[in-house]
Motif scaffolding. Structure first.
Motif, PDB file in Angstrom:
ATOM      1  N   TYR A 253      15.154  39.844  66.836  1.00  0.00           N
ATOM      2  CA  TYR A 253      16.361  40.523  66.381  1.00  0.00           C
ATOM      3  C   TYR A 253      16.779  41.544  67.436  1.00  0.00           C
ATOM      4  O   TYR A 253      15.966  42.042  68.191  1.00  0.00           O
ATOM      5  CB  TYR A 253      16.106  41.302  65.090  1.00  0.00           C
TER       6      TYR A 253
ATOM      7  N   GLY B 165      23.057  46.938  61.998  1.00  0.00           N
ATOM      8  CA  GLY B 165      21.753  46.598  61.453  1.00  0.00           C
ATOM      9  C   GLY B 165      21.003  45.722  62.434  1.00  0.00           C
ATOM     10  O   GLY B 165      21.120  45.883  63.656  1.00  0.00           O
TER      11      GLY B 165
ATOM     12  N   TYR C 283      13.701  47.705  53.446  1.00  0.00           N
ATOM     13  CA  TYR C 283      12.831  48.081  54.547  1.00  0.00           C
ATOM     14  C   TYR C 283      13.158  49.514  54.959  1.00  0.00           C
ATOM     15  O   TYR C 283      14.290  49.976  54.821  1.00  0.00           O
ATOM     16  CB  TYR C 283      13.049  47.168  55.759  1.00  0.00           C
TER      17      TYR C 283
ATOM     18  N   GLN D 289      12.723  52.301  58.310  1.00  0.00           N
ATOM     19  CA  GLN D 289      12.435  52.434  59.739  1.00  0.00           C
ATOM     20  C   GLN D 289      12.339  53.906  60.096  1.00  0.00           C
ATOM     21  O   GLN D 289      13.328  54.645  60.031  1.00  0.00           O
ATOM     22  CB  GLN D 289      13.530  51.769  60.571  1.00  0.00           C
TER      23      GLN D 289
ATOM     24  N   LEU E 194      10.281  48.065  61.498  1.00  0.00           N
ATOM     25  CA  LEU E 194      10.614  48.138  60.082  1.00  0.00           C
ATOM     26  C   LEU E 194       9.385  47.844  59.239  1.00  0.00           C
ATOM     27  O   LEU E 194       8.561  46.989  59.587  1.00  0.00           O
ATOM     28  CB  LEU E 194      11.708  47.109  59.745  1.00  0.00           C
ATOM     29  N   GLN E 195       9.284  48.553  58.117  1.00  0.00           N
ATOM     30  CA  GLN E 195       8.194  48.325  57.173  1.00  0.00           C
ATOM     31  C   GLN E 195       8.802  48.016  55.813  1.00  0.00           C
ATOM     32  O   GLN E 195       9.728  48.695  55.381  1.00  0.00           O
ATOM     33  CB  GLN E 195       7.316  49.582  57.065  1.00  0.00           C
ATOM     34  N   MET E 196       8.256  47.029  55.125  1.00  0.00           N
ATOM     35  CA  MET E 196       8.804  46.666  53.833  1.00  0.00           C
ATOM     36  C   MET E 196       8.406  47.685  52.768  1.00  0.00           C
ATOM     37  O   MET E 196       7.240  48.044  52.656  1.00  0.00           O
ATOM     38  CB  MET E 196       8.322  45.275  53.420  1.00  0.00           C
TER      39      MET E 196
ATOM     40  N   LYS F 212      10.181  44.265  47.318  1.00  0.00           N
ATOM     41  CA  LYS F 212      10.878  42.983  47.342  1.00  0.00           C
ATOM     42  C   LYS F 212      11.133  42.517  45.914  1.00  0.00           C
ATOM     43  O   LYS F 212      10.388  42.873  44.996  1.00  0.00           O
ATOM     44  CB  LYS F 212      10.060  41.947  48.092  1.00  0.00           C
TER      45      LYS F 212
ATOM     46  N   PHE G 219      17.023  49.919  55.251  1.00  0.00           N
ATOM     47  CA  PHE G 219      17.773  48.674  55.356  1.00  0.00           C
ATOM     48  C   PHE G 219      17.554  47.823  54.116  1.00  0.00           C
ATOM     49  O   PHE G 219      16.415  47.616  53.685  1.00  0.00           O
ATOM     50  CB  PHE G 219      17.325  47.863  56.570  1.00  0.00           C
TER      51      PHE G 219
ATOM     52  N   GLN H 264      14.385  33.838  56.744  1.00  0.00           N
ATOM     53  CA  GLN H 264      15.431  34.322  57.641  1.00  0.00           C
ATOM     54  C   GLN H 264      16.172  35.440  56.924  1.00  0.00           C
ATOM     55  O   GLN H 264      16.954  35.201  56.027  1.00  0.00           O
ATOM     56  CB  GLN H 264      16.376  33.177  57.999  1.00  0.00           C
ATOM     57  N   LEU H 265      15.901  36.656  57.345  1.00  0.00           N
ATOM     58  CA  LEU H 265      16.458  37.832  56.684  1.00  0.00           C
ATOM     59  C   LEU H 265      17.828  38.180  57.234  1.00  0.00           C
ATOM     60  O   LEU H 265      18.025  38.193  58.451  1.00  0.00           O
ATOM     61  CB  LEU H 265      15.522  39.020  56.867  1.00  0.00           C
TER      62      LEU H 265
ATOM     63  N   PHE I 152      20.306  41.363  57.295  1.00  0.00           N
ATOM     64  CA  PHE I 152      20.198  42.804  57.063  1.00  0.00           C
ATOM     65  C   PHE I 152      21.556  43.447  56.868  1.00  0.00           C
ATOM     66  O   PHE I 152      22.559  43.027  57.459  1.00  0.00           O
ATOM     67  CB  PHE I 152      19.518  43.476  58.262  1.00  0.00           C
ATOM     68  N   GLY I 153      21.572  44.499  56.058  1.00  0.00           N
ATOM     69  CA  GLY I 153      22.700  45.397  56.025  1.00  0.00           C
ATOM     70  C   GLY I 153      22.681  46.294  57.253  1.00  0.00           C
ATOM     71  O   GLY I 153      21.752  46.244  58.067  1.00  0.00           O
ATOM     72  N   SER I 154      23.697  47.125  57.384  1.00  0.00           N
ATOM     73  CA  SER I 154      23.825  47.962  58.575  1.00  0.00           C
ATOM     74  C   SER I 154      22.954  49.217  58.519  1.00  0.00           C
ATOM     75  O   SER I 154      22.877  49.954  59.496  1.00  0.00           O
ATOM     76  CB  SER I 154      25.278  48.358  58.792  1.00  0.00           C
TER      77      SER I 154
END
Lengths: 111, 113
Positions: A35, A42, B36, B38, B44-46, B49, B90, B100-101, B103-105
């Motif tokens: 990514y 994002g 997630y 950061q 990033l860490q989850m 879910k 996120f 396949q993730l 992501f939002g901004s």
């Protein structure tokens, strides 16, 4: 503990040069991802892989190649780096039913 | 196409206050949903879910999120924030069975002492 290691952590490259970002995972995951992260966008998927020898295009593959020579390693290659590729790049690994683990990122600056 | 919208780019709250970070998704079926976190110069860490079942899911460090199919939302909540919760958060979505993730901004959370 699951681990994804990226190298280098920081890189300055010249325009037109070749850049290789490396990623190693000790999770034995089949899937690996690259990514890039830019402010306001994002994380966007560049390339991904389902296993050794496979690479697939993500949402923004132009200008990038990927290589998955083994289960553990997944590289991102910029053959002709451009300033627009200045960004932070993240590698990740994960499989269905498991958490996706991210590396700490590589900050790439193309001058 | 799948998409994720986090309408708040920045949120500032006082330590000890409650928190809600908003997330709206667009997907034709019920997706897998994630939050997630950061921390500065980290990956990033989850946090948590959601796959199915109870719409309220618990995560690490006192975070929880609630799935709403009618509202297409997956908002993150915490009853009492700590200064160490300052980070970028996120929201992400994937198709069931896929990792396949999308992501939002992201939302930059600042907790004031």
């Amino acid at each position: 503990e699951a681990a994804v290691t990226q190298s280098p952590r920081n890189k300055v490259a010249v325009t037109g040069g070749k850049v290789t970002l490396s990623c190693n995972q000790t999770n034995n995951h089949n899937n690996m991802y690259w990514y890039r992260q830019d402010t306001g966008h994002g994380l966007r998927l560049i390339h991904y892989s389902y296993g050794a020898g496979s690479t697939e295009k993500g949402d923004i593959p132009d200008g990038y190649k990927a290589s998955r020579p083994s289960q553990e390693n997944f590289s991102l290659i910029l053959e002709l780096a451009t300033p627009s590729q200045t960004s932070v790049y993240f590698c990740a690994s994960g499989d269905a039913g498991t958490e996706v683990f991210f590396g700490k990122g590589t900050r790439l600056t193309v001058v | 196409a799948q998409s994720v919208t986090q309408p708040d780019a920045r949120v500032t709250v006082s330590e000890g206050a409650s928190l809600q970070l908003r997330c709206k998704y667009s997907y034709s079926a019920t997706p897998y949903l994630f939050w997630y976190v950061q921390y500065p110069r980290q990956g990033l860490q989850m946090l948590l879910k959601y796959y199915s079942g109870d719409p309220v899911v618990q995560g690490v460090n006192g975070f929880e999120a609630e799935f709403s199919k009618s509202d297409s939302s997956f908002h993150l909540r915490k009853a009492s924030v700590h200064w160490s919760d300052s980070a970028v958060y996120f929201c992400a979505v994937s198709a069931s069975g896929s990792w396949q993730l999308i992501f939002g901004s992201g939302t930059q959370l600042t907790v004031m002492p």
